[in-house]
Design an enzyme around this catalytic site. Structure first.
Site, PDB file in Angstrom:
ATOM      1  N   ARG A  36      21.738  26.256  46.576  1.00 47.00           N
ATOM      2  CA  ARG A  36      22.242  25.464  46.486  1.00 47.00           C
ATOM      3  C   ARG A  36      21.621  24.648  45.073  1.00 47.00           C
ATOM      4  O   ARG A  36      21.499  23.931  44.199  1.00 47.00           O
ATOM      5  CB  ARG A  36      22.083  23.963  47.000  1.00 47.00           C
ATOM      6  CG  ARG A  36      23.813  24.394  48.037  1.00 47.00           C
ATOM      7  CD  ARG A  36      23.773  23.244  49.020  1.00 47.00           C
ATOM      8  NE  ARG A  36      22.932  23.320  50.221  1.00 47.00           N
ATOM      9  CZ  ARG A  36      22.730  22.058  51.138  1.00 47.00           C
ATOM     10  NH1 ARG A  36      23.155  21.064  50.839  1.00 47.00           N
ATOM     11  NH2 ARG A  36      22.423  22.177  52.617  1.00 47.00           N
ATOM     12  N   ASP A  75      10.551  25.611  53.681  1.00 45.91           N
ATOM     13  CA  ASP A  75      11.699  24.179  52.907  1.00 45.91           C
ATOM     14  C   ASP A  75      11.161  22.761  53.431  1.00 45.91           C
ATOM     15  O   ASP A  75      12.344  21.742  53.201  1.00 45.91           O
ATOM     16  CB  ASP A  75      12.938  24.325  52.415  1.00 45.91           C
ATOM     17  CG  ASP A  75      13.760  24.795  53.643  1.00 45.91           C
ATOM     18  OD1 ASP A  75      13.537  24.210  54.983  1.00 45.91           O
ATOM     19  OD2 ASP A  75      14.941  24.787  53.403  1.00 45.91           O
ATOM     20  N   TYR A 111      -5.682  28.447  14.694  1.00 48.88           N
ATOM     21  CA  TYR A 111      -5.165  29.347  14.778  1.00 48.88           C
ATOM     22  C   TYR A 111      -4.839  30.169  12.855  1.00 48.88           C
ATOM     23  O   TYR A 111      -4.098  29.199  12.351  1.00 48.88           O
ATOM     24  CB  TYR A 111      -3.662  29.109  15.398  1.00 48.88           C
ATOM     25  CG  TYR A 111      -2.796  30.226  15.898  1.00 48.88           C
ATOM     26  CD1 TYR A 111      -3.443  30.703  16.492  1.00 48.88           C
ATOM     27  CD2 TYR A 111      -1.246  30.238  15.424  1.00 48.88           C
ATOM     28  CE1 TYR A 111      -2.215  32.485  16.536  1.00 48.88           C
ATOM     29  CE2 TYR A 111      -0.667  31.153  15.312  1.00 48.88           C
ATOM     30  CZ  TYR A 111      -1.346  33.093  16.166  1.00 48.88           C
ATOM     31  OH  TYR A 111      -0.199  33.435  16.433  1.00 48.88           O
ATOM     32  N   GLY A 113      21.727  19.786  63.922  1.00 46.77           N
ATOM     33  CA  GLY A 113      22.123  19.690  65.592  1.00 46.77           C
ATOM     34  C   GLY A 113      21.196  18.312  65.866  1.00 46.77           C
ATOM     35  O   GLY A 113      20.052  17.800  65.431  1.00 46.77           O
ATOM     36  N   ASN A 138     -18.385  11.320  16.133  1.00 48.32           N
ATOM     37  CA  ASN A 138     -17.437  10.917  15.386  1.00 48.32           C
ATOM     38  C   ASN A 138     -16.332  11.479  14.763  1.00 48.32           C
ATOM     39  O   ASN A 138     -16.420  12.082  13.270  1.00 48.32           O
ATOM     40  CB  ASN A 138     -17.538   9.719  14.725  1.00 48.32           C
ATOM     41  CG  ASN A 138     -16.379   8.442  14.629  1.00 48.32           C
ATOM     42  OD1 ASN A 138     -16.121   7.749  15.243  1.00 48.32           O
ATOM     43  ND2 ASN A 138     -16.057   8.298  13.519  1.00 48.32           N
ATOM     44  N   GLY A 150      19.525  35.788  59.269  1.00 46.30           N
ATOM     45  CA  GLY A 150      19.421  34.917  60.011  1.00 46.30           C
ATOM     46  C   GLY A 150      18.045  34.268  60.258  1.00 46.30           C
ATOM     47  O   GLY A 150      16.660  35.259  59.523  1.00 46.30           O
ATOM     48  N   THR A 151      17.818  33.014  60.899  1.00 52.70           N
ATOM     49  CA  THR A 151      16.175  32.983  60.586  1.00 52.70           C
ATOM     50  C   THR A 151      15.180  33.397  62.131  1.00 52.70           C
ATOM     51  O   THR A 151      14.076  33.250  61.829  1.00 52.70           O
ATOM     52  CB  THR A 151      16.019  31.744  61.000  1.00 52.70           C
ATOM     53  OG1 THR A 151      17.989  30.779  62.303  1.00 52.70           O
ATOM     54  CG2 THR A 151      16.876  30.664  59.602  1.00 52.70           C
TER      55      THR A 151
END
Length: 448
Positions: free
Chosen positions: A19, A102, A373, A139, A363, A79-80
């Site tokens: 997502r 996350d 460069y 859940g 100064n 799966g977890t």
């Protein structure tokens, strides 16, 4: 001497974050200038003795972010619970907590309460829970009295499987579990993938523990702390939470933020005492600011060290490799990159100073640039102490200006100037009397 066995935190970071619509792994997305994984690592490091990070295949950058902690790879995303099983051989013999990368906002104090609850006599499994304002599809925790004035958790019911009565439960699962290593590994091994997605879910461990008679207790924490990040919008909400924490920390440590809600910090920003930060200032990674320094509005700092009593901005940009010593001034629309500005030195207006060393009390006039460069390589400009560089000067590196040297305004300097030397590097001025009248007449004629 304590005989307590080491506690281990397992951080699940293999998610792709579909997502997020990004090529980055979800746990690599930055919060306050560092990957969200590192925020959780920092909290866990203060509580747990060991950290194991589970990543997916091809996540080399995330593995680097996890260093020096142990990394294991979940070759297949099944799966977890399956992800946690990849680390089971490293659980050891103490307590093990499984967390999600996350969920980067979990604080040290909440993790300490979780571990203390697990170690309470009779608690076989401890978990984190919250009461969100909108429980939505979280859940739900189904609980019952434990006979000791508290509650024990029987199971977690996913929203899709919950009855109307269960959906009315406000206590929701935050996903973090903690148990003794051997028992935890045993429950993980029993998890089955008999569900619509054919995945092994970590939440099934709760019912397995309860079915074996284990006391399952929960530790409640605020939703702000336990919320997960699954989208760019949720990432922005988490950033707001972390920024509030960082602002409060800065003020508690003695800094003044004139308009706190407009100041943005990185997680590693260090502000000394009596620092004043005006509105709309951004601190990128790697900034340290000494006591008594003032950072004026609309300045952007990254990878910079600023000494005591310095003055920065408004509208200043300090890029990586910059050091500003005590009482030095960096003014409006001045940009420093890889530059060391000595004590009491000043660059107050409209200048670019890249790859330069500028001595004390020198100064640098408005409009000055170091030409660092040449199209192939970067070169350094060395400016001594008490040097005066006139406005609109161009310093072509490599170049050195000795102590007390003086560069006339409008000069283009291509050769080094010795100490006490005076350098002019501009075309001789010509003035022609009354030629302005002739020029204006010609311009008007051509315009007709």
């Amino acid at each position: 001497m304590s005989d307590r066995k080491p506690a281990t935190a397992v951080l699940l970071a293999a998610g792709l974050g579909t997502r997020m619509k990004s090529s980055l792994p979800k746990a690599q997305h930055p919060l306050a200038g560092r990957p969200m994984l590192q925020h959780l690592i920092e909290s866990c490091s203060a509580v747990f003795d060991r950290i194991i990070v589970v990543v997916g295949p091809g996540m080399e950058a995330l593995e680097k972010a996890a260093r020096p902690h142990t990394v294991v790879v979940q070759a297949e995303r099944l799966g977890t619970a399956h992800a946690a099983m990849q680390a089971a051989g490293l659980f050891g013999e103490g307590d093990v907590a499984v967390l999600y990368a996350d969920n980067p906002l979990i604080t040290q104090s909440t993790l300490e309460r979780l571990l203390a609850t697990r170690r309470t006599t009779g608690t076989g499994l401890a978990l984190l829970a919250m009461r969100p304002a909108d429980p939505a599809r979280y859940g739900r925790l189904v609980t019952r009295p434990d006979g000791e004035g508290g509650e024990t958790v029987d199971r977690i019911v996913e929203w899709a499987d919950a009855s109307p009565e269960q959906r009315s439960i406000g206590l929701c699962n935050a996903g973090v579990l903690c148990a003794e290593a051997r028992r935890f590994a045993g429950w993980l091994a029993q998890v089955r993938n008999e569900n619509a997605n054919h995945e092994y879910y970590l939440t099934d461990v709760v019912a397995l523990a309860a079915s074996e008679g284990a006391q399952v207790r929960y530790v409640e924490a605020p939703e702000e702390e336990l919320r997960g990040i699954n989208s760019r919008a949720e990432l922005a909400e988490a950033e707001a939470v972390i920024q509030r924490r960082l602002r409060l920390r800065a003020m508690a440590n003695g800094a003044t933020l004139v308009a706190p809600e407009t100041v943005f910090f990185s997680a590693d920003t260090i502000l000394g005492r009596d620092v004043t930060v005006h509105p709309n200032v951004v601190f990128g990674p790697g900034v340290t600011v000494g006591d008594g320094t003032e950072i004026r509005a609309f300045s952007h700092l990254e990878g910079a060290f600023i000494g005591e009593r310095a003055m920065i901005g408004p509208f200043a940009r300090l890029r990586p490799g910059t050091q500003v010593d005590a009482a030095a001034h960096v003014g409006n629309f001045v940009e420093l990159k890889g530059t060391h500005l000595g004590a009491g030195a000043k660059a107050n207006h409209l200048a670019y100073l890249g790859d330069a060393t500028i001595g004390a009390r020198s100064n640098v006039g408005a409009g000055t640039i170091t030409c660092n460069y040449d199209g192939v390589s970067k070169h350094r400009t060395i400016i001594g102490e008490d040097v005066f560089v006139g406005s609109n000067s161009t310093l072509v590196a490599p170049l050195s200006l000795g102590d007390r040297a003086f560069v006339a305004a409008g000069s283009s300097i291509t050769s080094s100037v010795p100490a006490d030397g005076l350098a002019f590097g501009r075309a001789r001025q010509e003035t022609r009397a009354d030629r302005a009248i002739e020029l204006r007449a010609r311009i008007r004629k051509e315009k007709r």
